[in-house]
Structures are given as C-alpha cells and as structure tokens.
Design a protein around this motif. Structure first.
Motif, PDB file in Angstrom:
ATOM      1  N   GLU A  68      46.004  52.853  22.765  1.00 30.08           N
ATOM      2  CA  GLU A  68      47.193  52.112  23.152  1.00 30.08           C
ATOM      3  C   GLU A  68      46.813  50.716  23.597  1.00 30.08           C
ATOM      4  OE1 GLU A  68      49.367  54.193  26.058  1.00 30.08           O
ATOM      5  OE2 GLU A  68      49.720  55.955  24.800  1.00 30.08           O
ATOM      6  N   GLN A  69      47.639  49.718  23.153  1.00 23.59           N
ATOM      7  CA  GLN A  69      47.355  48.338  23.481  1.00 23.59           C
ATOM      8  C   GLN A  69      48.456  47.711  24.339  1.00 23.59           C
ATOM      9  OE1 GLN A  69      46.239  45.978  20.110  1.00 23.59           O
ATOM     10  NE2 GLN A  69      45.088  47.620  19.140  1.00 23.59           N
ATOM     11  N   GLN A  70      49.417  48.510  24.792  1.00 22.67           N
ATOM     12  CA  GLN A  70      50.544  47.941  25.496  1.00 22.67           C
ATOM     13  C   GLN A  70      50.182  47.346  26.851  1.00 22.67           C
ATOM     14  OE1 GLN A  70      53.238  51.211  25.908  1.00 22.67           O
ATOM     15  NE2 GLN A  70      51.981  52.324  27.373  1.00 22.67           N
ATOM     16  N   ASN A  71      49.072  47.781  27.447  1.00 21.98           N
ATOM     17  CA  ASN A  71      48.666  47.241  28.737  1.00 21.98           C
ATOM     18  C   ASN A  71      47.583  46.171  28.620  1.00 21.98           C
ATOM     19  OD1 ASN A  71      50.405  48.895  30.198  1.00 21.98           O
ATOM     20  ND2 ASN A  71      48.940  50.600  30.168  1.00 21.98           N
ATOM     21  N   TRP A  72      47.251  45.803  27.363  1.00 26.42           N
ATOM     22  CA  TRP A  72      46.260  44.757  27.171  1.00 26.42           C
ATOM     23  C   TRP A  72      46.936  43.400  27.369  1.00 26.42           C
ATOM     24  CZ3 TRP A  72      42.865  46.166  22.315  1.00 26.42           C
ATOM     25  CH2 TRP A  72      42.309  47.429  22.504  1.00 26.42           C
ATOM     26  N   THR A  73      46.203  42.451  27.912  1.00 27.85           N
ATOM     27  CA  THR A  73      46.803  41.157  28.200  1.00 27.85           C
ATOM     28  C   THR A  73      45.768  40.047  28.189  1.00 27.85           C
ATOM     29  OG1 THR A  73      48.082  39.889  29.821  1.00 27.85           O
ATOM     30  CG2 THR A  73      46.503  41.458  30.709  1.00 27.85           C
ATOM     31  N   MET A  74      46.205  38.872  27.811  1.00 29.48           N
ATOM     32  CA  MET A  74      45.387  37.677  27.968  1.00 29.48           C
ATOM     33  C   MET A  74      45.600  37.195  29.397  1.00 29.48           C
ATOM     34  SD  MET A  74      43.991  37.229  25.003  1.00 29.48           S
ATOM     35  CE  MET A  74      43.436  35.522  25.037  1.00 29.48           C
ATOM     36  N   VAL A  75      44.550  36.674  30.017  1.00 31.84           N
ATOM     37  CA  VAL A  75      44.680  36.269  31.409  1.00 31.84           C
ATOM     38  C   VAL A  75      44.345  34.793  31.572  1.00 31.84           C
ATOM     39  CG1 VAL A  75      44.100  38.579  32.232  1.00 31.84           C
ATOM     40  CG2 VAL A  75      42.298  36.888  32.000  1.00 31.84           C
ATOM     41  N   THR A  76      44.997  34.176  32.529  1.00 26.60           N
ATOM     42  CA  THR A  76      44.688  32.789  32.906  1.00 26.60           C
ATOM     43  C   THR A  76      44.118  32.730  34.311  1.00 26.60           C
ATOM     44  OG1 THR A  76      46.966  32.467  33.673  1.00 26.60           O
ATOM     45  CG2 THR A  76      46.459  31.833  31.396  1.00 26.60           C
ATOM     46  N   TYR A  77      44.200  33.876  35.000  1.00 28.38           N
ATOM     47  CA  TYR A  77      43.628  33.957  36.342  1.00 28.38           C
ATOM     48  C   TYR A  77      43.304  35.407  36.653  1.00 28.38           C
ATOM     49  CZ  TYR A  77      48.178  35.744  37.832  1.00 28.38           C
ATOM     50  OH  TYR A  77      49.311  36.503  37.971  1.00 28.38           O
ATOM     51  N   PHE A  78      42.465  35.596  37.658  1.00 26.65           N
ATOM     52  CA  PHE A  78      42.126  36.936  38.129  1.00 26.65           C
ATOM     53  C   PHE A  78      42.474  37.050  39.604  1.00 26.65           C
ATOM     54  CE2 PHE A  78      39.209  36.409  34.537  1.00 26.65           C
ATOM     55  CZ  PHE A  78      39.385  37.613  33.865  1.00 26.65           C
ATOM     56  N   ILE A  79      42.649  38.280  40.047  1.00 23.31           N
ATOM     57  CA  ILE A  79      42.869  38.570  41.468  1.00 23.31           C
ATOM     58  C   ILE A  79      41.645  39.310  41.987  1.00 23.31           C
ATOM     59  CG2 ILE A  79      44.289  39.799  43.149  1.00 23.31           C
ATOM     60  CD1 ILE A  79      46.648  39.462  41.203  1.00 23.31           C
ATOM     61  N   ILE A  80      40.985  38.711  42.974  1.00 26.35           N
ATOM     62  CA  ILE A  80      39.790  39.316  43.555  1.00 26.35           C
ATOM     63  C   ILE A  80      40.210  40.341  44.608  1.00 26.35           C
ATOM     64  CG2 ILE A  80      37.642  38.890  44.808  1.00 26.35           C
ATOM     65  CD1 ILE A  80      37.645  37.686  42.051  1.00 26.35           C
ATOM     66  N   LYS A  81      39.862  41.581  44.379  1.00 27.76           N
ATOM     67  CA  LYS A  81      40.256  42.644  45.303  1.00 27.76           C
ATOM     68  C   LYS A  81      39.523  42.537  46.637  1.00 27.76           C
ATOM     69  CE  LYS A  81      41.203  47.615  45.283  1.00 27.76           C
ATOM     70  NZ  LYS A  81      41.068  48.879  44.512  1.00 27.76           N
ATOM     71  N   GLY A  82      38.272  42.046  46.607  1.00 31.98           N
ATOM     72  CA  GLY A  82      37.496  41.895  47.829  1.00 31.98           C
ATOM     73  C   GLY A  82      36.694  43.140  48.140  1.00 31.98           C
ATOM     74  N   ILE A  83      35.963  43.083  49.230  1.00 27.93           N
ATOM     75  CA  ILE A  83      35.145  44.222  49.642  1.00 27.93           C
ATOM     76  C   ILE A  83      36.033  45.419  49.982  1.00 27.93           C
ATOM     77  CG2 ILE A  83      33.519  45.061  51.391  1.00 27.93           C
ATOM     78  CD1 ILE A  83      32.404  42.221  51.556  1.00 27.93           C
ATOM     79  N   SER A  84      37.153  45.147  50.619  1.00 29.92           N
ATOM     80  CA  SER A  84      38.118  46.208  50.937  1.00 29.92           C
ATOM     81  C   SER A  84      39.499  45.584  51.057  1.00 29.92           C
ATOM     82  CB  SER A  84      37.749  46.899  52.249  1.00 29.92           C
ATOM     83  OG  SER A  84      38.751  47.828  52.619  1.00 29.92           O
ATOM     84  N   ASP A  85      40.520  46.332  50.629  1.00 27.67           N
ATOM     85  CA  ASP A  85      41.895  45.836  50.757  1.00 27.67           C
ATOM     86  C   ASP A  85      42.651  46.540  51.886  1.00 27.67           C
ATOM     87  OD1 ASP A  85      42.020  48.282  49.571  1.00 27.67           O
ATOM     88  OD2 ASP A  85      43.180  47.650  47.822  1.00 27.67           O
ATOM     89  N   VAL A  86      41.912  47.268  52.724  1.00 27.88           N
ATOM     90  CA  VAL A  86      42.535  47.926  53.880  1.00 27.88           C
ATOM     91  C   VAL A  86      42.799  46.866  54.957  1.00 27.88           C
ATOM     92  CG1 VAL A  86      42.256  49.670  55.677  1.00 27.88           C
ATOM     93  CG2 VAL A  86      41.343  50.081  53.377  1.00 27.88           C
ATOM     94  N   PRO A  87      44.057  46.671  55.379  1.00 20.83           N
ATOM     95  CA  PRO A  87      44.374  45.597  56.338  1.00 20.83           C
ATOM     96  C   PRO A  87      43.566  45.656  57.629  1.00 20.83           C
ATOM     97  CG  PRO A  87      46.387  46.525  55.402  1.00 20.83           C
ATOM     98  CD  PRO A  87      45.266  47.404  54.953  1.00 20.83           C
ATOM     99  N   GLU A  88      43.350  46.861  58.151  1.00 23.75           N
ATOM    100  CA  GLU A  88      42.635  46.987  59.426  1.00 23.75           C
ATOM    101  C   GLU A  88      41.164  46.568  59.324  1.00 23.75           C
ATOM    102  OE1 GLU A  88      44.408  49.310  57.982  1.00 23.75           O
ATOM    103  OE2 GLU A  88      46.162  49.538  59.303  1.00 23.75           O
ATOM    104  N   LEU A  89      40.638  46.549  58.118  1.00 20.76           N
ATOM    105  CA  LEU A  89      39.224  46.210  57.940  1.00 20.76           C
ATOM    106  C   LEU A  89      38.988  44.738  57.621  1.00 20.76           C
ATOM    107  CD1 LEU A  89      37.967  49.272  55.828  1.00 20.76           C
ATOM    108  CD2 LEU A  89      37.707  48.886  58.290  1.00 20.76           C
ATOM    109  N   GLN A  90      40.073  43.981  57.432  1.00 22.74           N
ATOM    110  CA  GLN A  90      39.894  42.604  56.986  1.00 22.74           C
ATOM    111  C   GLN A  90      39.142  41.746  58.005  1.00 22.74           C
ATOM    112  OE1 GLN A  90      40.696  41.707  53.749  1.00 22.74           O
ATOM    113  NE2 GLN A  90      40.916  43.929  53.810  1.00 22.74           N
TER     114      GLN A  90
END
Length: 315
Positions: free
Chosen positions: A2-24
């Motif tokens: 399936e190719q429906q979720n494939w996409t060209m990108v112009t930017y990325f989102i860095i998830k970081g070491i952790s996305d838990v708010p209490e650990l930021q």
C-alpha cells in the motif's frame, strides 16, 4: 504494498529523547549539563595545550584536533534537543535535516581518522623513539591533520547525495533527537539499492574498518615492541604512553558498532537513541577526562598554570 501513507516531505518533526511532558525538564537539564561539561572539558584541553609550551608536541597537536571535533560533534547533535525545550519547536526543514546528517557523518569520520593518526604517532613514539622528533615533524603532523579533515569531508559527501534518493517517507516524524541516517532509512518507503551497497562498501569498510585495521596494525607493532623491553618498569612506561588513546579507541568503536553496524531491520530506534546520546555526548566528555586524569603531562601542565596564575595574582 500500500502506498496511500507514502508522502513527499519538506520538513521533519524531531520526536526528541522523550515526548513525555513530565520528563522534558529533567532531560533538558541533563542534556544541558552534558553539553556544558563537554564544552568546558574540551575548551580546557585546548587552552592548556595552547598555553603550555611543553605540550606543543605531535600527540597534543592531534589531541587538540580531537577536542575541536568533539565540540563540533556534540553541538551538531545536541543543539536541536536543547532548542526543542526552549522554543517548543520540533520542526526541522528537509535541507537542515540532510545537512545535519552530513555534518554528523563528517565529524564522526574525522574523529576516526584523527585517532588513526594518533595511533601512528604512538607507534613512532614506542617503536622508533630515537627518530620520533625527526619522523613526527610539524610538517608531517600538519599534513596528517589537514588530510583527516579533508578526506573525511570528501568521503562522506556521497552520503548526502544518496540520502536525497529517499524519494518518499512513510512519516515525517523522526523518532530521534537529531536527524540520523538510521531513522531516515527506517522511514523511507524504498531505499535505493545503490545506497545499501554504498553503505556496505563506504560506510563499513572505508569509514570504519580501514581506520580500525590501521589502528590495530599500529598496536600490533606497539605491543610487540613493548614485550621486547627487558624491564617491567620500562614496559609499564611504554604502555602508559598509549593507554589513554587505546581507552578512547575501544569506547568509540564499541559505540559505533552498536549504533550503526547492524542490519537496519534489527535496530530498535528507541534504544538506538541512547547509543547515539552516549556517542554524541558521553564520548566527547570522556575524551578530556581520560586524557587529563590518565596523563601526567596534562596534570603537570594544569599545576604549572595554576601556580603561574597564583604567582601572577599575588604580584
């Protein structure tokens, strides 16, 4: 497929070491502390080498280059994680992401080459001590350092070109704290076979195995020369001159093998982040600590500078 979720990108989102708010906040403080220690330790090494004339030798010339690489590597890899907490912006442009992949590859490759040059320096010091000054003259040292920077810059360039062959991505969210080659390959819809072949030939053999083999050859000759020394005190002294460099070599290559030289399909991105953190942060911290705590010359130079500053202040 399936190719429906494939996409060209112009930017990325860095998830970081952790996305838990209490650990930021704890993560930010930890990364900031790591960066400040790395900055302080390597700047201290550079300063003491520059100010102390007895340290104006080939070994410390290469150590100064190593400190510059460590500072560059840590800044390139950790700056986005720090900015995420300060600004809250996890977005990185496509061009900036590829640039980060390139510069990180350049600095890692340069570090391996500089450590290889340092192994040759230790080989000459142990195996040809009477000719050391003649062989390791400043002309040769300068050319070796320039070669390390230029060769690493050139040999990593095809990666930057081939990474652009990742024509589409399953997602633009990178599960990492910087743009790294492994998560980008994981996200890519289809990796160019040329890139896979180039990774094996260039990434494994040229960037990693060849410097490791050259370093190993140097240490085979070094160990052979040490074993021929008649007195135990002489053997200890000879080995002591190489111990700091050998410790750094073992730590760096171990983390690199664990981080990169595994099949992409077997890599868990969450655990790989911690290998990356160790390689990008802990190794640059350990280098100045190892070379200062295990090296009598550096400790003596620090004492001389402290005494000189105390005398200057009293006058």
């Amino acid at each position: 497929m399936e190719q429906q979720n494939w996409t060209m990108v112009t930017y990325f989102i860095i998830k970081g070491i952790s996305d838990v708010p209490e650990l930021q906040l704890p993560i930010f403080l930890l990364v900031l502390l790591i960066y400040l220690i790395t900055l302080g330790g390597n700047m201290a090494i550079l300063t003491i080498i520059y100010l102390d004339h007895p340290l104006h030798t080939p070994m410390y010339f290469f150590l100064g280059n190593l400190s510059i690489v460590d500072l560059s590597l840590t800044t390139a890899s950790l700056h986005k994680e720090l900015l995420i907490y300060v600004t809250g912006d996890r977005v990185i442009s496509y061009v900036s992401c590829l640039s980060q992949v390139y510069f990180l590859g350049w600095f890692i490759s340069d570090e391996l080459l500089i450590l290889t040059a340092m192994s040759y320096d230790r080989y000459v010091a142990v195996c040809n001590p009477l000719r050391y000054i003649t062989i390791m003259n400043w002309r040769l040292c300068s050319w070796l350092a320039i070669a390390c920077w230029v060769v690493s810059f050139v040999e990593i360039s095809p990666y930057a070109i081939l990474v652009t062959s990742f024509s589409c991505y399953k997602s633009n969210v990178i599960d990492h704290f910087f743009c790294d080659l492994v998560p980008l390959k994981k996200l890519s819809c289809k990796v160019n076979p040329t890139f896979e072949m180039f990774t094996i030939i260039e990434g494994v053999f040229v960037l990693t195995i060849i410097p490791l083999l050259l370093t190993t050859v140097s240490y085979v000759f070094i160990i052979n020369s040490i074993l021929k020394i008649q007195t135990s005190s002489g053997r200890r002294k000879a080995f002591y001159t190489c111990s700091s460099h050998l410790t750094v070599i073992i730590i760096l290559y171990t983390t690199l093998f664990l981080q990169y030289l595994r099949p992409t399909s077997s890599i868990n991105l969450s655990s790989n982040k911690y290998f990356s953190l160790f390689n990008a942060a802990a190794v640059p911290i350990l280098n100045p600590l190892i070379y200062s705590l295990k090296n009598k010359d550096v400790k003596m130079a620090i004492r001389r500078r402290i005494r000189f500053d105390l005398v200057s202040t009293s006058i």
